[in-house]
Motif scaffolding. Structure first.
Motif, PDB file in Angstrom:
ATOM      1  N   UNK A   1       0.689  -1.183  -0.133  1.00 25.66           N
ATOM      2  CA  UNK A   1       0.156   0.068  -0.171  1.00 25.66           C
ATOM      3  C   UNK A   1       0.814   1.230   0.118  1.00 25.66           C
ATOM      4  N   UNK A   2       0.708   2.300  -0.960  1.00 23.84           N
ATOM      5  CA  UNK A   2       1.545   3.513  -1.129  1.00 23.84           C
ATOM      6  C   UNK A   2       1.259   4.260   0.320  1.00 23.84           C
ATOM      7  N   UNK A   3       2.427   4.991   0.761  1.00 22.70           N
ATOM      8  CA  UNK A   3       2.300   5.799   1.842  1.00 22.70           C
ATOM      9  C   UNK A   3       1.427   6.932   1.259  1.00 22.70           C
ATOM     10  N   UNK A   4       0.977   7.579   2.807  1.00 17.19           N
ATOM     11  CA  UNK A   4      -0.225   8.709   2.438  1.00 17.19           C
ATOM     12  C   UNK A   4       0.197   9.802   1.566  1.00 17.19           C
ATOM     13  N   UNK A   5       1.473  10.440   1.574  1.00 14.49           N
ATOM     14  CA  UNK A   5       1.650  11.291   0.687  1.00 14.49           C
ATOM     15  C   UNK A   5       2.043  10.876  -1.051  1.00 14.49           C
ATOM     16  N   UNK A   6       2.026   9.447  -0.994  1.00 13.06           N
ATOM     17  CA  UNK A   6       2.126   8.845  -2.349  1.00 13.06           C
ATOM     18  C   UNK A   6       0.681   8.439  -3.054  1.00 13.06           C
ATOM     19  N   UNK A   7      -0.197   8.601  -2.203  1.00 12.11           N
ATOM     20  CA  UNK A   7      -1.249   8.086  -2.626  1.00 12.11           C
ATOM     21  C   UNK A   7      -1.984   8.864  -3.736  1.00 12.11           C
ATOM     22  N   UNK A   8      -2.634   8.383  -4.446  1.00 13.23           N
ATOM     23  CA  UNK A   8      -3.497   9.087  -5.608  1.00 13.23           C
ATOM     24  C   UNK A   8      -4.764   9.760  -4.978  1.00 13.23           C
ATOM     25  N   UNK A   9      -4.916  10.883  -5.405  1.00 13.36           N
ATOM     26  CA  UNK A   9      -6.227  11.655  -4.815  1.00 13.36           C
ATOM     27  C   UNK A   9      -7.323  11.687  -6.094  1.00 13.36           C
ATOM     28  N   UNK A  10      -8.567  11.377  -5.213  1.00 14.37           N
ATOM     29  CA  UNK A  10      -9.592  10.915  -6.192  1.00 14.37           C
ATOM     30  C   UNK A  10     -11.054  11.703  -5.695  1.00 14.37           C
ATOM     31  N   UNK A  11     -11.860  12.462  -6.678  1.00 11.69           N
ATOM     32  CA  UNK A  11     -13.064  12.707  -6.136  1.00 11.69           C
ATOM     33  C   UNK A  11     -13.930  11.977  -6.997  1.00 11.69           C
ATOM     34  N   UNK A  12     -15.033  11.207  -6.287  1.00 11.99           N
ATOM     35  CA  UNK A  12     -16.088  10.376  -6.935  1.00 11.99           C
ATOM     36  C   UNK A  12     -17.356  11.169  -6.658  1.00 11.99           C
ATOM     37  N   UNK A  13     -18.061  11.540  -7.792  1.00 12.39           N
ATOM     38  CA  UNK A  13     -19.495  12.225  -7.320  1.00 12.39           C
ATOM     39  C   UNK A  13     -20.503  11.226  -7.327  1.00 12.39           C
ATOM     40  N   UNK A  14     -21.405  11.916  -6.540  1.00  9.05           N
ATOM     41  CA  UNK A  14     -22.584  10.838  -6.604  1.00  9.05           C
ATOM     42  C   UNK A  14     -22.403   9.251  -5.931  1.00  9.05           C
ATOM     43  N   UNK A  15     -21.961   9.314  -4.768  1.00  9.18           N
ATOM     44  CA  UNK A  15     -21.226   8.052  -4.442  1.00  9.18           C
ATOM     45  C   UNK A  15     -21.859   7.692  -3.050  1.00  9.18           C
ATOM     46  N   UNK A  16     -23.085   8.291  -2.795  1.00 11.88           N
ATOM     47  CA  UNK A  16     -23.658   7.626  -1.423  1.00 11.88           C
ATOM     48  C   UNK A  16     -24.082   6.198  -1.732  1.00 11.88           C
ATOM     49  N   UNK A  17     -24.414   5.746  -2.926  1.00  5.56           N
ATOM     50  CA  UNK A  17     -24.876   4.262  -3.196  1.00  5.56           C
ATOM     51  C   UNK A  17     -24.498   4.236  -4.536  1.00  5.56           C
TER      52      UNK A  17
END
Length: 292
Positions: A1-17
């Protein structure tokens, strides 16, 4: 698992379900920091269940970092605030998945469009316009992240090329595909890639409620139905690939099952997904002409 600073950042819209939740969970399993947007904040307020907070917690439970953000994607100010928060907290955006979609009552009925409620037009706001608006606000942050080869995924579907749920639904899906093509023209050479992605028949809460109501009617469809996480797995695999592989696909509409197979991704139960191209059709080709 990548370290926190290496993790890719994502936004997923409409993801309650639904599909958005499945995508978010798959990205969490791949180690992403995932900002989960949606309108449902309080448990029990939606008949299908789910909240942005529940999804975010499950993302974290899968090994990622889930961040819940309440957002009505009809509200431009709320959308801008999501992007501003990501910029402040992360300083970058590597992956944007535009999944938010309004599902008005009666949209799947067999009646003519004039016999359905006019609020079917809300799909133009949350489905088409919301995809444009979210990407417009996110573009500066994506461009600033260009050395990390950021990716935009616009969720579309087979309704772009076949009759599916009526003209409003079809127009939204066709519009998302063309918008994706044209966004890629503007983004060419920036390092940011954008694709449209077509899931198959999904095992979402909404769909399974219909299937459970008449299981015999859907008996033949069940074996080829996709889990919502398959789409997320395919997105993660594409995003993890070489920048050139993303750029090569930029501007195109991709059938999720075909992309997954090409990238060696299977569904959560190990099944190889089945493309519905032969039944419903495939993405359109657009002219290479550019008029500015």
């Amino acid at each position: 698992m990548p370290q926190q600073e290496e993790r890719r950042v994502a936004v997923v819209t409409g993801a309650s379900r639904g599909l958005g939740k499945g995508i978010a969970l798959a990205l969490g399993e791949a180690g992403y920091v995932v900002y989960v947007t949606g309108r449902t904040v309080d448990a029990g307020t939606h008949d299908l269940g789910g909240t942005v907070g529940e999804t975010a917690r499950e993302v974290t439970g899968r090994g990622g970092t889930g961040v819940a953000v309440a957002c009505d994607h009809r509200d431009d100010g709320a959308v801008a605030a999501v992007v501003a928060r990501v910029g402040t907290e992360q300083g970058r955006l590597d992956l944007l998945v535009n999944n938010a979609f309004a599902v008005p009552d009666g949209v799947t009925s067999a009646r003519g469009f004039w016999e359905k409620p006019l609020d079917a037009a809300m799909m133009f706001d949350v489905g088409l316009r919301s995809t444009y608006t979210m990407t417009w606000h996110a573009a500066p942050l994506l461009l600033a992240s260009a050395p990390r080869s950021p990716l935009v995924v616009n969720v579309s579907g087979f309704g772009a090329v076949c009759y599916l749920h009526g003209p409003a639904y079809g127009a939204v899906k066709a519009g998302v595909d063309k918008m994706t093509h044209d966004m890629a023209v503007d983004l060419d050479g920036t390092g940011v890639s954008v694709v449209a992605l077509w899931p198959g028949l999904l095992r979402t809460e909404r769909t399974m409620r219909v299937v459970d109501g008449d299981p015999e009617l859907y008996r033949d469809s069940l074996p080829i139905m996709e889990h919502p996480e398959l789409t997320g797995r395919a997105i993660a695999a594409l995003d993890a690939g070489l920048p050139a592989a993303k750029q090569r696909r930029s501007g195109r509409a991709l059938i999720g099952a075909e992309l997954a197979t090409e990238l060696g991704v299977t569904d959560v139960d190990g099944r190889v997904p089945v493309s519905r191209r032969s039944l419903l059709g495939g993405p359109l080709a657009y002219s290479d002409a550019v008029v500015r």
